[in-house]
Scaffold this motif. Structure first.
Motif: not given
Length: 575
Positions: A296-305, A330-335, A324-327, A353-360
């Motif tokens: 369950a902790e393997q899920t990667i969350t893209v958090s859009v704030c 990376a910070e990928l955008c701030h604008e 990942r699991a709350g940890e 973000v998903i294509a470039r930074h999230v592993p398969s």
């Protein structure tokens, strides 16, 4: 700061007499105070130590939460230079550099007849106690000579021996010879990309970044054990149990070992050895079996704030992080984006973000952290690309979170207890339904939720409008409910005047969604609700049925383990 070329003067090309100070943090970025750039039409930067570079055009890339009529907090801005400069950026000191009072220097650019900068000598109180949780107090040292005042705002505060930066000036009172400094811990809080530029104890920024990413997702309990083992092997001071208990992640444990357990000035080789032992003990335990987080902790969350930008009512601050699991990973955008371009920009950035930074391999979830008034935005209907027909909510579980709760600093024990109830109880125990024709009194609902402490989910059969002040949502937030679900549309049967319609779309939604949640509760898997809702959204899309119970549904999903790191200990006003 002999030999340092990064101090900057920041001004508006249209009004060269005003402005303030700043400092180069990357070849393309200059950090300054938000109030310095407020109202500027042509932000311009000069590096007095490099007059050959001339006047450098810039744009405001980031503005903190500072407001002209506000409390002064979040007074930080970042400028992007039109062209990179051949200047070595400022270097930052370790996070514990101000554990004890220190003498410091500030190079600012007050209005003077000769146009030269002035170096003021100041003394800082400890950063262990921050005024209003935000500032370190500075006191000008010399009875005569430069005093921090107008023109110093945005200037870096540095150690005189090394030139390493410990914070930034935001305000000063010349009469009292006092100033306020945002320390690096607060600068990175407002602008998270700064984390990649900071050292950790004796570790250089690049080593720090590598360690932080290596520890992402590692169980914190095992990290606490690894910390004790590492310090025992080094025969050093034992970690304080309270400090280890307060650490919310493996990275926080490492940060405590690097900058909390040892005072600034401790032999760097010794701290490096402790960190190396800690990392090897955690990642490669004695049985040579690498610690792997649960599935369950393997899920990667893209958090859009999305939050207020501080640069005008029509603008918003958009940031995208990976967790990942709350940890944090990376910070990928701030604008800063205009309200009108928010959807387009999110549709551009999320698939990139998903294509470039999230592993398969890992499942990808997308969450939107939004101001309360925007929680009903149909973000699940936004697409994976401006020209795409694939909705984000079809491909990924999409949820929302409340920005105010997300930024809440103090633990919410009701929130945590109700989440545990969600994980361990059946649907009938944890879900509180409100029908499309039910009148809601916030106080009565709050009392009912206080009596039923097992309630963890608020479900509404009709749109809670207005979202920002709806009594049901207000009672649910105040009572600590971690999950809320609602239709974004009102029942047309009732809005058209047929108040007696019993088989309305809201009633049908409630019946079908309650059936789904009951099935999940009976199997003990209510935590799978985001994925179940994703499947329902695809069913609704395939059928083209706007009355399907998977169409137009908002799911607020707020696990208590996935909140930001609590800021440092604060000193109350007047103490």
């Amino acid at each position: 700061m002999s030999g340092e070329h990064w101090p900057a003067r920041v001004f508006d090309a249209g009004r060269p007499r005003g402005g303030g100070s700043g400092f180069v943090i990357t070849p393309e970025h200059v950090m300054t105070a938000a109030h310095v750039v407020y109202g500027m039409t042509e932000p311009t930067v000069e590096l007095p130590a490099r007059p050959d570079l001339g006047k450098l055009s810039a744009t405001v890339e980031f503005v903190g939460t500072w407001q002209p009529s506000g409390d002064g907090q979040g007074d930080v801005a970042v400028l992007r230079l039109r062209e990179p400069v051949p200047v070595a950026p400022a270097r930052f000191a370790a996070g514990n550099a101000l554990d004890l009072p220190r003498d410091l220097v500030v190079l600012g650019f007050p209005a003077t007849g000769d146009g030269y900068g002035r170096i003021a000598a100041v003394r800082a109180t400890t950063a262990r106690f921050l005024i209003d949780g935000e500032w370190v107090q500075l006191q000008s040292q010399a009875a005569f000579g430069p005093v921090v005042g107008k023109g110093y705002s945005g200037a870096a505060v540095a150690l005189p021996s090394s030139g390493e930066v410990v914070g930034m000036i935001t305000s000063a009172d010349r009469a009292d010879r006092l100033g306020h400094m945002l320390p690096t811990v607060r600068l990175k809080y407002y602008w998270p990309p700064l984390m990649d530029l900071l050292p950790l104890g004796p570790l250089a920024p690049s080593d720090h970044t590598e360690l932080r990413r290596a520890l992402a997702g590692m169980p914190v309990d095992l990290a606490r054990t690894a910390a004790r083992r590492a310090t025992e092997d080094e025969r050093g001071p034992e970690p304080e149990p309270a400090a280890l208990a307060a650490a919310g992640s493996a990275y926080e444990v490492a940060a405590y070992l690097a900058e909390g357990l040892y005072l600034d000035g401790t032999d760097p080789a010794r701290i490096r050895s402790v960190l190396d032992l800690f990392r090897r003990s955690l990642i490669s335990p004695p049985n040579d079996q690498a610690l792997k987080p649960p599935a369950a902790e393997q899920t990667i969350t893209v958090s859009v704030c999305v939050s207020r930008s501080g640069s005008g009512q029509r603008n918003l601050l958009l940031s995208i992080r990976l967790r990942r699991a709350g940890e944090p990973l990376a910070e990928l955008c701030h604008e800063v984006v205009s309200r009108g371009r928010l959807r387009t920009r999110v549709q551009e950035l999320v698939p990139q973000v998903i294509a470039r930074h999230v592993p398969s391999g890992p499942q990808v979830a997308v969450e939107f952290v939004l101001p309360r008034g925007l929680l009903s935005l149909p973000v699940d209907d936004w697409t994976l690309g401006p020209g795409s027909v694939v909705r984000i909510g079809w491909r990924h579980p999409v949820t929302v979170r409340d920005l105010a709760r997300f930024q809440q600093q103090a633990p919410d024990w009701d929130h945590s207890r109700r989440w545990l109830a969600l994980c361990g109880s059946g649907c009938d125990d944890v879900v509180h339904w409100i029908g499309c024709r039910d009148a809601v009194d916030a106080s009565k609902l709050a009392a009912a939720l206080a009596r039923h402490t097992e309630r963890a989910v608020l479900a509404l059969a009709a749109a809670p409008e207005p979202v920002a002040t709806h009594p049901a949502l207000r009672a649910a937030f105040d009572s600590g409910l971690p999950v809320m679900l609602w239709r974004r549309e009102a029942c047309t049967e009732h809005t058209e005047g047929n108040g007696a319609a019993e088989n309305c779309t809201g009633s049908q939604f409630r019946s079908k969604m309650a059936e789904q949640m009951t099935a999940l509760g009976n199997s003990g898997s209510l935590v799978e609700l985001p994925e179940v809702l994703r499947r329902l959204r695809t069913e609704a899309g395939e059928a083209g049925d706007e009355n399907h119970h998977g169409h137009g549904v908002t799911l607020l999903w707020d696990p208590p383990s996935q909140h930001p790191v609590t800021p440092p200990l604060q000193m109350a006003r007047g103490e």
